[in-house]
Design a protein around this motif. Structure first.
Motif, PDB file in Angstrom:
ATOM      1  N   ALA A  27      60.952  14.727 109.081  1.00 21.96           N
ATOM      2  CA  ALA A  27      60.515  13.920 107.932  1.00 21.96           C
ATOM      3  C   ALA A  27      59.611  14.753 107.020  1.00 21.96           C
ATOM      4  CB  ALA A  27      59.762  12.694 108.435  1.00 21.96           C
ATOM      5  N   TYR A  29      56.677  15.019 104.548  1.00 20.71           N
ATOM      6  CA  TYR A  29      55.446  14.390 104.052  1.00 20.71           C
ATOM      7  C   TYR A  29      54.926  15.195 102.861  1.00 20.71           C
ATOM      8  CZ  TYR A  29      55.497  11.604 108.331  1.00 20.71           C
ATOM      9  OH  TYR A  29      55.846  10.730 109.320  1.00 20.71           O
ATOM     10  N   GLU A 211      47.023  11.928 107.476  1.00 21.79           N
ATOM     11  CA  GLU A 211      47.555  12.899 106.508  1.00 21.79           C
ATOM     12  C   GLU A 211      46.611  13.043 105.316  1.00 21.79           C
ATOM     13  OE1 GLU A 211      51.488  13.549 103.660  1.00 21.79           O
ATOM     14  OE2 GLU A 211      50.566  11.588 103.792  1.00 21.79           O
ATOM     15  N   ILE A 259      54.779   9.080 103.883  1.00 24.55           N
ATOM     16  CA  ILE A 259      53.330   8.977 103.701  1.00 24.55           C
ATOM     17  C   ILE A 259      52.649   8.797 105.050  1.00 24.55           C
ATOM     18  CG2 ILE A 259      53.825   6.622 102.868  1.00 24.55           C
ATOM     19  CD1 ILE A 259      51.092   6.638 101.560  1.00 24.55           C
ATOM     20  N   GLY A 260      51.720   9.704 105.324  1.00 20.31           N
ATOM     21  CA  GLY A 260      51.048   9.701 106.621  1.00 20.31           C
ATOM     22  C   GLY A 260      49.820   8.816 106.650  1.00 20.31           C
ATOM     23  N   GLY A 261      50.035   7.554 106.343  1.00 21.72           N
ATOM     24  CA  GLY A 261      48.935   6.585 106.341  1.00 21.72           C
ATOM     25  C   GLY A 261      48.280   6.512 104.971  1.00 21.72           C
ATOM     26  N   ILE A 488      55.020   2.545 104.358  1.00 25.18           N
ATOM     27  CA  ILE A 488      53.881   3.130 105.064  1.00 25.18           C
ATOM     28  C   ILE A 488      53.813   2.710 106.524  1.00 25.18           C
ATOM     29  CG2 ILE A 488      52.514   3.528 103.003  1.00 25.18           C
ATOM     30  CD1 ILE A 488      50.858   1.107 103.603  1.00 25.18           C
ATOM     31  N   GLY A 489      54.810   2.004 107.025  1.00 25.25           N
ATOM     32  CA  GLY A 489      54.677   1.686 108.444  1.00 25.25           C
ATOM     33  C   GLY A 489      55.859   0.926 109.008  1.00 25.25           C
TER      34      GLY A 489
END
Ligand code: FES
Ligand code: FES
Lengths: 753, 164
Positions: A27, A29, A211, A259-261, A488-489
């Motif tokens: 993935a 990011y 992130e 997106i890492g959070g 985002i999740g």
């Protein structure tokens, strides 16, 4: 409840479409984007929390081999006006521009003052050291109450206090004074048998996404700007970049990466306009990645605050009056989500006499932004601990007083129409009936440590917003579903599930992807717990639109009247004809017919989501350390689309709440300098700090959504801090009125008991 | 042994995910930077740059390391497993499959680090207790999940491995 019987797809737990990429490292990011000839940007940041920039000399840095360009505030255009910022209201673009690159004044330690682009990140970092900035150091103010004093240092010379539309005469750090009022609080307090009032103080805390912010921008010589970045809202980035660079919006394209959070922190832009400007100067694509210290010092944490809450109840425990005074630290520029804090403060309760004053105050800290239910957790901490004390004084059970006073449909809330159908009461009742509440707590551990149980409630008003999507029926009977909502999740899964449900196909037949701003129509940010609600609503309408198109085309091919065609799941029939979507797709291909549709829709979210949490703690009186023994979160999800992801949101919110309660906070020294801007010193909970988190999903459908969805992402962070404080009191008999309840703070409170 | 110097750079050879890789690196470059920017193995993530989040973890000669705290020159003649080396051409490892199935990830940014760290644990101790798992993973931060579903995915993997 009954989701299993009512729906085919909703309520099941299919695999997320992006799972394989994320467990194999494939993935992409924010920091993973690589372009040919890519150069690297770095930012020089102010060491002073408050200073006037007298001059910036970049000549030595420019001479370094490998340095391609250097910029500072004077290279950025002067901008005015505002753009829609989504849930938080409009974004003042002059402030946003000054935040990404200081013009004239640095307003917090870490404020960007210049940036370098070079052929390697190391060269860029070295060159930063050769930039000479002359500062006139000004006295800083980082405490909200000090910033409100008449003789406080003024951050923004043009800022006037807005009180219900009336502006103050002189400059002030108070950006706004809001009031929400109903009934007569004086009368209410006079009727009370018990009145409890306390003052509370709160530190700044950070969202703590793992992130760091990262982006890559390319400004081509034809004026076309493309930005690849990790963001909660690609269209928000497009608007902000265009406005800050005074560039035509049609020439800005934003490609969202994974997106890492975010938790609210990846809505404003920080690096994107700077990277674009550096790209313009260097004529190369430019990547910028923050390090963790930059993330903590210079992105938008959640406000510190001062809160005062007074509540009264009669001898039966009925609340007779409630009053709040909330002063939130917006950071360097206005907007601390004070309105949201005021809305959430007393929202779980039926109130007839209430008054809330709210102040939005600028201080020399980074400009705050949303963090999961922004403004609500600290407000709930105040209300829920005061109410707990009232229950104790009246000899009432702490959940019984919450059940007795629970808000229901039709009740008042601040700044919004009365509640429609809500599940507030159902959550308290489910908590009362839970295994946790009914399992007696052994009040002392084997080693003599005291144990206690606490409960608290929380509310978050979900946002609806605008969502867009495109659907294409493929010749093999699957559907390509293009979405504008960044995921985002796990929202790709829940959105595809709702589409599959509405379109009458299997989940596996829907292939969702998150696409760029040139591909799909306008879409509001992923924030305000809106995506499952709002984008779910949009794809429901999209499915219906595509069904309509299918019927229309089918009528021509089958030579029947359109209204003679019936749809049953994936099966279309009329007059002896009958075909499934898969068969139809083939038929359409043979006839050269294509089924495509796009939708832009805005749902109407009229209520919001409630939660009730229960926690058991153990307190070590010698060290002040609080251990979480057991945790149960009850929440109204409306309808749980993908129950695993609903549970995941609940557990994640609780874990962040536990960190906020026990450990997290920005620590400043006497010179207003941040002392803990690393993940060693800004300590977030690990797997050792968080127990298994039990979840109970209540489903009271949201009346205005085709599937009854309520947002689930934010409300689970609201109750934990208060529930833990109430449990600590139950264990050791001290009430804490500040966060974090760290070992030293708990120990001190125990010592001065 | 290493290491001739070529224009200020050092030539390094290591076996990464079973493949021999060599590269030139500057003394100041971390292993994380080389993995990501020189070798294109961007599955290892940078969350903190100082050993506090575990997003950059790899297994190096059987030891779990934070690659942000290892200099790339130290990797000479080592054997390294990154997240990219966990799946085989036949498919995902049981652990990877269970992370997806059990919602052990939300944003997924911490996931490579958790997968690699868990592999390092299970290589050494195939039957850890809950407490041992939590202790071992205390060097990996996840801000999204609250760890609950990560723990379940790992425990399910252990049970399935034992049953097979
Ligand atoms: S980036 Fe290496 S431990 Fe965080
Ligand atoms: S899944 Fe987002 S940090 Fe772990």
């Amino acid at each position: 409840m009954t989701t299993e019987t009512k729906y085919r797809v909703i309520g099941t737990r299919p695999l997320r479409p992006d799972g394989v990429d994320k467990v194999t490292g494939r993935a992409i990011y924010g920091a993973d984007v690589v372009l040919p000839r890519m150069a690297h940007g770095k930012v020089l940041r102010s060491p002073h929390p408050h200073a006037r920039i007298i001059s910036i000399d970049t000549s030595a840095a420019e001479k370094v081999k490998g340095v391609l360009a250097v910029i500072s505030g004077r290279d950025m255009p002067d901008v005015t006006g505002s753009v829609a910022g989504g849930e938080g209201g409009d974004i003042n673009m002059r402030y946003a521009s000054n935040n990404v690159m200081a013009h004239g004044k640095a307003l917090y330690e870490g404020h960007a003052v210049a940036a370098v682009v070079a052929t390697s990140p190391h060269i860029a970092s070295e060159a930063l050291k050769l930039i000479t900035v002359e500062y006139e150091v000004l006295p800083p103010v980082i405490d909200v109450r000090k910033a409100m004093e008449a003789n406080a240092p003024i951050l923004l010379d043009d800022l006037r206090t807005d009180s219900g539309g009336v502006k103050s005469e002189s400059a002030s750090n108070i950006a706004a004074h809001l009031v929400a009022e109903e009934g007569d609080v004086e009368k209410g307090f006079a009727a009370a048998a018990v009145v409890v009032e306390h003052e509370f103080t709160f530190q700044t805390v950070h969202q703590g996404y793992i992130e760091p912010h990262a982006c890559t921008a390319e400004w081509r010589s034809d004026g076309q700007i493309t930005v690849w970045c990790s963001t909660q809202g690609s269209f928000a980035v497009r608007q902000q970049v265009a406005a800050i660079l005074k560039h035509p919006i049609s020439q800005v394209k934003v490609v969202p990466t994974e997106i890492g959070g975010g938790f609210g922190g990846k809505i404003p832009v920080y690096l994107e306009p700077v990277a674009a400007m550096l790209s313009h100067k260097a004529q190369r694509p430019v990547r910028m990645v923050m390090d963790r210290t930059e993330v903590l010092m210079a992105t938008g944490p959640t406000p510190g605050a001062y809160i005062k809450v007074k509540m009264g109840a009669d001898a039966d425990g009925k609340i007779t009056a409630a009053q709040g005074y909330l002063a939130y630290e917006a950071g360097a520029y206005p907007d601390s989500f004070i309105g949201a804090g005021m809305l959430c403060l007393f929202a779980p309760y039926k109130l007839t006499n209430v008054k809330i004053d709210g102040f939005d105050v600028v201080v020399n800290k980074p400009s705050s932004t949303a963090y999961r239910a922004p403004g609500a957790p600290i407000a709930a901490f105040a209300c829920e601990t005061v109410l707990d004390e009232i229950a104790e004084k009246l000899g009432m059970d702490s959940l019984a007083i919450r059940e007795l006073n629970s808000a229901v449909e039709g009740d008042w809330r601040a700044f919004a129409p009365p509640f429609t159908r809500i599940g507030a009461l159902e959550c308290v009742q489910a908590a009362i009936a839970s295994d946790h509440w009914n399992t007696p707590l052994v009040k002392e551990g084997a080693d003599g440590k005291k144990r206690g149980r606490g409960a608290a409630r929380g509310y978050w008003g979900n946002w609806d917003g605008v969502s867009s999507a495109i659907g294409r029926l493929n010749p093999d009977g699957t559907v390509s579903l293009l979405e504008g909502s960044t995921d985002i999740g796990g929202s790709r899964a829940s959105i595809a599930m709702m589409f599959a449900e509405a379109f009458g196909v299997e989940y596996a037949q829907v292939h969702p992807s998150v696409v760029d701003t040139d591909t799909v129509d306008y879409n509001d940010v992923t924030g305000g717990s809106r995506t499952t609600f709002g984008t779910g609503y949009a794809v429901y309408k999209l499915a219906k639109k595509m069904q309509g198109e299918i019927v229309e085309k089918l009528a021509e091919i089958w030579e029947v009247a359109a209204d003679a065609i019936t749809i049953d799941g994936s099966c279309y029939s009329s007059n002896g004809h009958s075909a499934t979507i898969t068969q139809l797709a083939k038929l359409f291909e043979e006839h050269g017919v294509h089924i495509n549709a796009s939708i832009t829709a805005k749902g109407n979210n009229t209520s919001g989501a409630f939660a009730t949490h229960i926690v058991d703690v153990e307190v070590d009186a010698e060290t002040g350390k609080v251990e979480i023994l057991r945790y149960t979160a009850v929440q109204d999800a409306g309808t749980a689309i993908h129950p695993s992801y609903v549970e995941g949101q609940m557990q994640g919110g609780v874990a962040q709440g536990i960190g906020w309660a026990l450990n997290e906070g920005y620590f400043y020294d006497a010179n207003c300098k941040l002392k803990n801007a690393t993940l060693l010193d800004y300590r977030m909970p690990t797997a050792l700090d968080i127990p298994p988190i039990e979840t109970i999903i209540v489903e009271v459908p949201q009346p205005t959504h085709p599937y009854g969805v309520r947002g689930v992402g934010e409300v689970p962070i609201v109750p934990p801090t208060a529930a833990i404080a109430n449990a600590i009191y139950d264990a050791v008999g001290v009430r804490l009125h500040a966060l974090p309840m760290s070992p030293s703070n708990v120990w001190e409170a125990l010592e001065s008991k | 042994m290493a290491t001739q110097i070529v224009s200020g750079k050092t030539a390094i050879t290591a076996t990464i995910n079973g493949e021999t890789r060599d590269w030139l690196c500057e003394p100041r470059q971390t292993l994380l930077e080389v993995l990501r920017d020189t070798l294109g193995l961007t599955g290892s993530k940078e969350g903190c740059s100082n050993g506090n989040c575990g997003a950059c973890n790899v297994i190096m000669d059987g030891r779990l390391v934070n690659t942000c705290c290892v200099l790339a020159v130290e990797a000479d003649e080592t054997e390294i497993t990154t997240v990219e080396g966990l799946a085989t051409p036949d498919g995902l490892s049981t652990l990877q499959a269970n992370f997806i199935e059990g919602a052990g990830l939300q944003c997924g940014f911490c996931t490579p680090g958790f997968l690699v760290s868990t592999k390092a644990l299970l290589d050494k101790n195939p039957n850890p207790t809950d407490e041992e798992i939590r202790w071992w993973l205390a060097g990996n931060l996840c801000r999204c999940t609250g760890y609950d579903k990560i723990l379940s995915a790992i425990k399910k993997t252990i049970a399935e491995t034992n049953a097979s």
